[in-house]
Scaffold this motif. Structure first.
Motif, PDB file in Angstrom:
ATOM      1  N   GLN A   1       4.976  -0.825   3.283  1.00 34.05           N
ATOM      2  CA  GLN A   1       3.599  -0.137   4.785  1.00 34.05           C
ATOM      3  C   GLN A   1       3.280   0.748   4.466  1.00 34.05           C
TER       4      GLN A   1
ATOM      5  N   LEU B   1       0.976  -0.805  -0.436  1.00 32.18           N
ATOM      6  CA  LEU B   1      -0.021   0.215  -0.257  1.00 32.18           C
ATOM      7  C   LEU B   1       0.896   1.100   0.283  1.00 32.18           C
TER       8      LEU B   1
ATOM      9  N   THR C   1       1.263   1.607   6.962  1.00 31.65           N
ATOM     10  CA  THR C   1       1.412   1.963   8.071  1.00 31.65           C
ATOM     11  C   THR C   1       2.646   2.722   8.893  1.00 31.65           C
TER      12      THR C   1
ATOM     13  N   LEU D   1      -8.927   4.138   0.131  1.00 26.73           N
ATOM     14  CA  LEU D   1      -8.845   2.526  -0.254  1.00 26.73           C
ATOM     15  C   LEU D   1     -10.442   1.838  -0.749  1.00 26.73           C
TER      16      LEU D   1
ATOM     17  N   TYR E   1      -5.325  -5.209  10.038  1.00 23.36           N
ATOM     18  CA  TYR E   1      -6.173  -4.343  10.163  1.00 23.36           C
ATOM     19  C   TYR E   1      -4.209  -3.726  10.894  1.00 23.36           C
ATOM     20  N   GLY E   2      -4.081  -1.377  10.546  1.00 25.25           N
ATOM     21  CA  GLY E   2      -3.170  -1.012  10.908  1.00 25.25           C
ATOM     22  C   GLY E   2      -3.682  -0.704  12.236  1.00 25.25           C
TER      23      GLY E   2
ATOM     24  N   GLY F   1     -10.300   2.057   5.751  1.00 25.58           N
ATOM     25  CA  GLY F   1      -9.202   2.587   5.134  1.00 25.58           C
ATOM     26  C   GLY F   1      -9.712   4.378   4.722  1.00 25.58           C
TER      27      GLY F   1
ATOM     28  N   GLU G   1     -13.636  -0.535  -0.167  1.00 28.46           N
ATOM     29  CA  GLU G   1     -14.163  -0.352   1.805  1.00 28.46           C
ATOM     30  C   GLU G   1     -15.811   1.267   1.472  1.00 28.46           C
TER      31      GLU G   1
ATOM     32  N   VAL H   1      -7.263   0.518  11.877  1.00 31.65           N
ATOM     33  CA  VAL H   1      -7.537   2.409  11.287  1.00 31.65           C
ATOM     34  C   VAL H   1      -8.337   1.804   9.973  1.00 31.65           C
TER      35      VAL H   1
ATOM     36  N   TYR I   1      -7.492   8.122   5.233  1.00 27.38           N
ATOM     37  CA  TYR I   1      -6.597   8.938   5.388  1.00 27.38           C
ATOM     38  C   TYR I   1      -6.055  10.281   5.030  1.00 27.38           C
TER      39      TYR I   1
ATOM     40  N   GLU J   1       1.071  -2.392  11.998  1.00 27.44           N
ATOM     41  CA  GLU J   1       0.172  -3.100  10.829  1.00 27.44           C
ATOM     42  C   GLU J   1       0.679  -4.846  11.243  1.00 27.44           C
ATOM     43  N   LYS J   2      -0.433  -4.954  11.356  1.00 21.54           N
ATOM     44  CA  LYS J   2      -1.315  -6.475  11.177  1.00 21.54           C
ATOM     45  C   LYS J   2      -0.799  -7.372  12.703  1.00 21.54           C
TER      46      LYS J   2
ATOM     47  N   ARG K   1     -19.695   1.306   8.500  1.00 29.95           N
ATOM     48  CA  ARG K   1     -18.499   0.969   7.285  1.00 29.95           C
ATOM     49  C   ARG K   1     -19.034  -0.832   6.565  1.00 29.95           C
TER      50      ARG K   1
HETATM   51  C1  G1P Z   1      -4.771  -2.022   4.997  1.00 28.49           C
HETATM   52  C2  G1P Z   1      -4.218  -1.282   5.038  1.00 28.49           C
HETATM   53  C3  G1P Z   1      -4.590  -1.609   6.940  1.00 28.49           C
HETATM   54  C4  G1P Z   1      -5.748  -1.198   7.329  1.00 28.49           C
HETATM   55  C5  G1P Z   1      -6.369  -1.869   6.535  1.00 28.49           C
HETATM   56  C6  G1P Z   1      -8.347  -1.381   5.820  1.00 28.49           C
HETATM   57  O1  G1P Z   1      -5.084  -3.173   4.931  1.00 28.49           O
HETATM   58  O2  G1P Z   1      -2.692  -2.132   5.415  1.00 28.49           O
HETATM   59  O3  G1P Z   1      -3.281  -1.187   7.633  1.00 28.49           O
HETATM   60  O4  G1P Z   1      -6.402  -1.492   8.735  1.00 28.49           O
HETATM   61  O5  G1P Z   1      -6.150  -1.350   5.330  1.00 28.49           O
HETATM   62  O6  G1P Z   1      -8.910  -1.880   5.681  1.00 28.49           O
HETATM   63  P1  G1P Z   1      -5.321  -4.517   3.594  1.00 28.49           P
HETATM   64  O7  G1P Z   1      -6.653  -4.633   3.880  1.00 28.49           O
HETATM   65  O8  G1P Z   1      -5.227  -3.841   2.499  1.00 28.49           O
HETATM   66  O9  G1P Z   1      -4.432  -5.663   4.026  1.00 28.49           O
END
Ligand code: G1P
Length: 298
Positions: free
Chosen positions: A236, A116, A238, A136, A176-177, A212, A139, A210, A214, A197-198, A260
């Motif tokens: 990442q 990302l 994050t 993102l 998630y972050g 999607g 979502e 976190v 920002y 992150e995760k 959401r």
């Molecule tokens: C991404 C971000 C993560 C965030 C999430 C939200 O993760 O890296 O920090 O919490 O989106 O949907 P991904 O869903 O791409 O793994």
């Protein structure tokens, strides 16, 4: 920290949408997951509508190979429009034109899916030194309970980074972050003191995840250049934000209490379709009744 105080609200958004969507195969073999329909609009249209409703009309879509149909959705379709006009189908004509009228869509290709942070870094020349929003591509938030305007206002006031959080069950933090935070005195507005992150549920600093959305300052691009691959071997976002935080950038978050819709996983996608179908004035009453009967009768 005066370099973090911007003078105006962000006016551009970036939508990273280059992912391969392996969770939806085979549906996403030839159709980008961002174009999967939620009732009769593709997911991506809800996201662009969310940006437009917050006053953002300049959108950079980070795409990947085989995903150019996403851009076609936001183009005019003269032949189709002419046919609908001839038939006098004014309602469908408006629906077909609407995506092209929402925003200016610019595109850029992410050559390789390296994470990302890497995807967002493609926006550097387009955003030109100003703060910008990242939405993102899988979502979106309830349009009756908007999140983005409050995030844009907060960033214009405080500078730095503005995030949004939801509270998740502890076992879900690894998707998630996750942030550690302290109160600011304003309800549901927090100051972020750490980001990871995760994390493993056993070691998570909190259950604030976190989502999607920002608002980022242009300094994020330099931070992405200075991080190493993190979770999943990817660059990442994050980690780049955590680096800026460590170096003194203000990071705030809004705890979102609205609905959401997370269409990134089949279950969330199905939930979004059902929830939004039930809300539709034209379909909702009949569909809700059918659904209630179906659930009761098994
Ligand atoms: C991404 C971000 C993560 C965030 C999430 C939200 O993760 O890296 O920090 O919490 O989106 O949907 P991904 O869903 O791409 O793994």
């Amino acid at each position: 920290m005066s370099e973090h105080i911007p003078t105006r609200r962000a006016v551009k958004a970036v939508i990273p949408a280059a992912g391969l969507a392996t969770r939806f195969l085979p549906a996403t073999k030839a159709v980008p997951k961002e174009l999967l329909p939620v009732v009769d609009r593709p997911v991506l249209q809800y996201i662009v509508e969310e940006a437009a409703a917050a006053g953002i009309r300049d959108i950079l879509l980070i795409t990947g190979r085989g995903k150019t149909s996403m851009v076609d959705h936001f183009d005019r379709q003269p032949y189709l429009e002419q046919r609908l006009k001839e038939k006098g189908d004014i309602e469908r004509l408006a629906a077909v034109r609407e995506p092209a009228e929402l925003a200016e869509i610019y595109t850029c290709r992410q050559a390789e899916p390296l994470g990302l942070g890497h995807a967002v870094s493609y926006a550097e020349s387009h955003v030109g030194g100003e703060p910008f929003a990242v939405l993102l591509g899988d979502e979106f938030m309830d349009e009756e309970d908007p999140l983005l305007p409050a995030m844009l206002d907060l960033q214009a006031r405080e500078g730095g980074i503005v995030l949004a959080f939801i509270e998740v069950p502890r076992e879900e933090v690894k998707r998630y972050g996750i942030a550690s935070v302290e109160p600011t005195g304003t309800p549901d507005v927090v100051r972020v003191t750490g980001l990871v992150e995760k994390p493993d549920p056993a070691e998570t600093p909190s259950n604030l995840a976190v989502v999607g959305r920002y608002i980022l300052p242009a300094g994020i691009f330099d931070a992405v250049r200075r991080i190493k691959p993190g979770s999943g071997g990817e660059l990442q976002l994050t980690d780049a934000m955590a680096l800026m935080l460590e170096e003194g950038a203000p990071v705030h978050g809004i705890v979102y209490r609205g609905v959401r819709y997370d269409t990134g996983l089949p279950l969330g996608y199905l939930q979004a379709v059902v929830q939004l179908a039930c809300k539709r004035p034209d379909l909702g009453p009949e569909f809700s009744q059918w659904l209630a009967d179906f659930v009761r009768e098994g």
